[in-house]
Scaffold this motif. Sequence first.
Motif, PDB file in Angstrom:
ATOM      1  N   GLY A  93       0.802  -1.207   0.000  1.00  0.00           N
ATOM      2  CA  GLY A  93       0.000   0.000   0.000  1.00  0.00           C
ATOM      3  C   GLY A  93       0.842   1.266   0.000  1.00  0.00           C
ATOM      4  O   GLY A  93       0.326   2.361   0.094  1.00  0.00           O
ATOM      5  N   VAL A  94       2.157   1.108  -0.104  1.00  0.00           N
ATOM      6  CA  VAL A  94       3.080   2.243  -0.098  1.00  0.00           C
ATOM      7  C   VAL A  94       3.321   2.667  -1.543  1.00  0.00           C
ATOM      8  O   VAL A  94       3.660   1.849  -2.385  1.00  0.00           O
ATOM      9  CB  VAL A  94       4.429   1.852   0.555  1.00  0.00           C
ATOM     10  N   GLU A  95       3.118   3.948  -1.832  1.00  0.00           N
ATOM     11  CA  GLU A  95       3.374   4.454  -3.175  1.00  0.00           C
ATOM     12  C   GLU A  95       4.860   4.775  -3.319  1.00  0.00           C
ATOM     13  O   GLU A  95       5.422   5.475  -2.485  1.00  0.00           O
ATOM     14  CB  GLU A  95       2.543   5.706  -3.455  1.00  0.00           C
ATOM     15  N   ALA A  96       5.482   4.257  -4.353  1.00  0.00           N
ATOM     16  CA  ALA A  96       6.902   4.500  -4.585  1.00  0.00           C
ATOM     17  C   ALA A  96       7.188   4.363  -6.069  1.00  0.00           C
ATOM     18  O   ALA A  96       6.529   3.612  -6.772  1.00  0.00           O
ATOM     19  CB  ALA A  96       7.736   3.502  -3.798  1.00  0.00           C
ATOM     20  N   SER A  97       8.185   5.102  -6.529  1.00  0.00           N
ATOM     21  CA  SER A  97       8.547   5.034  -7.942  1.00  0.00           C
ATOM     22  C   SER A  97       9.810   4.219  -8.183  1.00  0.00           C
ATOM     23  O   SER A  97      10.119   3.887  -9.310  1.00  0.00           O
ATOM     24  CB  SER A  97       8.713   6.441  -8.515  1.00  0.00           C
ATOM     25  N   THR A  98      10.536   3.910  -7.120  1.00  0.00           N
ATOM     26  CA  THR A  98      11.725   3.061  -7.245  1.00  0.00           C
ATOM     27  C   THR A  98      11.684   2.002  -6.158  1.00  0.00           C
ATOM     28  O   THR A  98      11.045   2.185  -5.112  1.00  0.00           O
ATOM     29  CB  THR A  98      13.038   3.863  -7.094  1.00  0.00           C
ATOM     30  N   PHE A  99      12.403   0.920  -6.394  1.00  0.00           N
ATOM     31  CA  PHE A  99      12.442  -0.150  -5.406  1.00  0.00           C
ATOM     32  C   PHE A  99      13.081   0.341  -4.113  1.00  0.00           C
ATOM     33  O   PHE A  99      12.601   0.041  -3.023  1.00  0.00           O
ATOM     34  CB  PHE A  99      13.204  -1.370  -5.941  1.00  0.00           C
ATOM     35  N   SER A 100      14.142   1.115  -4.218  1.00  0.00           N
ATOM     36  CA  SER A 100      14.830   1.624  -3.022  1.00  0.00           C
ATOM     37  C   SER A 100      13.893   2.478  -2.175  1.00  0.00           C
ATOM     38  O   SER A 100      13.871   2.375  -0.950  1.00  0.00           O
ATOM     39  CB  SER A 100      16.063   2.429  -3.409  1.00  0.00           C
ATOM     40  N   GLU A 101      13.102   3.311  -2.842  1.00  0.00           N
ATOM     41  CA  GLU A 101      12.134   4.161  -2.153  1.00  0.00           C
ATOM     42  C   GLU A 101      11.088   3.303  -1.446  1.00  0.00           C
ATOM     43  O   GLU A 101      10.748   3.547  -0.284  1.00  0.00           O
ATOM     44  CB  GLU A 101      11.457   5.043  -3.205  1.00  0.00           C
ATOM     45  N   LEU A 102      10.593   2.287  -2.129  1.00  0.00           N
ATOM     46  CA  LEU A 102       9.603   1.396  -1.549  1.00  0.00           C
ATOM     47  C   LEU A 102      10.185   0.630  -0.376  1.00  0.00           C
ATOM     48  O   LEU A 102       9.574   0.520   0.678  1.00  0.00           O
ATOM     49  CB  LEU A 102       9.079   0.416  -2.594  1.00  0.00           C
ATOM     50  N   LEU A 103      11.381   0.105  -0.562  1.00  0.00           N
ATOM     51  CA  LEU A 103      12.031  -0.670   0.488  1.00  0.00           C
ATOM     52  C   LEU A 103      12.224   0.182   1.730  1.00  0.00           C
ATOM     53  O   LEU A 103      11.937  -0.247   2.847  1.00  0.00           O
ATOM     54  CB  LEU A 103      13.375  -1.216  -0.015  1.00  0.00           C
ATOM     55  N   GLU A 104      12.651   1.415   1.545  1.00  0.00           N
ATOM     56  CA  GLU A 104      12.854   2.324   2.682  1.00  0.00           C
ATOM     57  C   GLU A 104      11.527   2.616   3.383  1.00  0.00           C
ATOM     58  O   GLU A 104      11.432   2.542   4.615  1.00  0.00           O
ATOM     59  CB  GLU A 104      13.498   3.621   2.211  1.00  0.00           C
ATOM     60  N   SER A 105      10.490   2.935   2.614  1.00  0.00           N
ATOM     61  CA  SER A 105       9.180   3.240   3.203  1.00  0.00           C
ATOM     62  C   SER A 105       8.603   2.039   3.937  1.00  0.00           C
ATOM     63  O   SER A 105       8.104   2.157   5.057  1.00  0.00           O
ATOM     64  CB  SER A 105       8.201   3.680   2.120  1.00  0.00           C
ATOM     65  N   ALA A 106       8.666   0.887   3.297  1.00  0.00           N
ATOM     66  CA  ALA A 106       8.107  -0.323   3.913  1.00  0.00           C
ATOM     67  C   ALA A 106       8.905  -0.734   5.143  1.00  0.00           C
ATOM     68  O   ALA A 106       8.331  -1.158   6.154  1.00  0.00           O
ATOM     69  CB  ALA A 106       8.071  -1.455   2.893  1.00  0.00           C
TER      70      ALA A 106
END
Length: 123
Positions: A92-105
Motif C-alpha cells: 500500500g506504499v506508493e513509490a517510484s523506485t524499489f529503493s524508495e519502496l524498500l525504505e518506506s516499507a
Amino acid sequence: MGLTDSGEFHQAQRMRELLSEVASRRFMATSHDGLVTVSAVATGQVVGLQIDPRVYRNPNSRALAESILETIDRAIAGATETHLDSLVRVSGVEASTFSELLESATNMVSELMEEVDDLQRRE
C-alpha cells in the motif's frame, strides 16, 4: 483490543518476510547476441554474470564491454520493475523506485514492531 490481537503484528512480520524474499529474487537478462547473461536482484545488485565462450571467436573488447553494461542495465531494470508493482500492491506504499519502496516499507515495519514492543511492555 491491542495491536497483537488485531493481527497487525502478523501483518508486519509478513511484510518483513515479503521484503526480504522479493529483495533476494533474481531476474536474468541475456544480451541480444545471446553471449552475455546477467542476474540481478531488485535492490540493483548484480549477483551473476555469464559470458559464453563463443565471444572468443570474434574478439572485440569494446563490443563485449558495451554488451555487458547494457545487459546489466536491463537485468537491474527488469528485477526492479518486476517486483516493484507487486510490493506496491501488497504494502500500500506508493513509490517510484524499489529503493524508495524498500525504505518506506522498512520504516513502516519498524514502527509497527516498536508499537508491538511498547504494548507488550505495558501488558
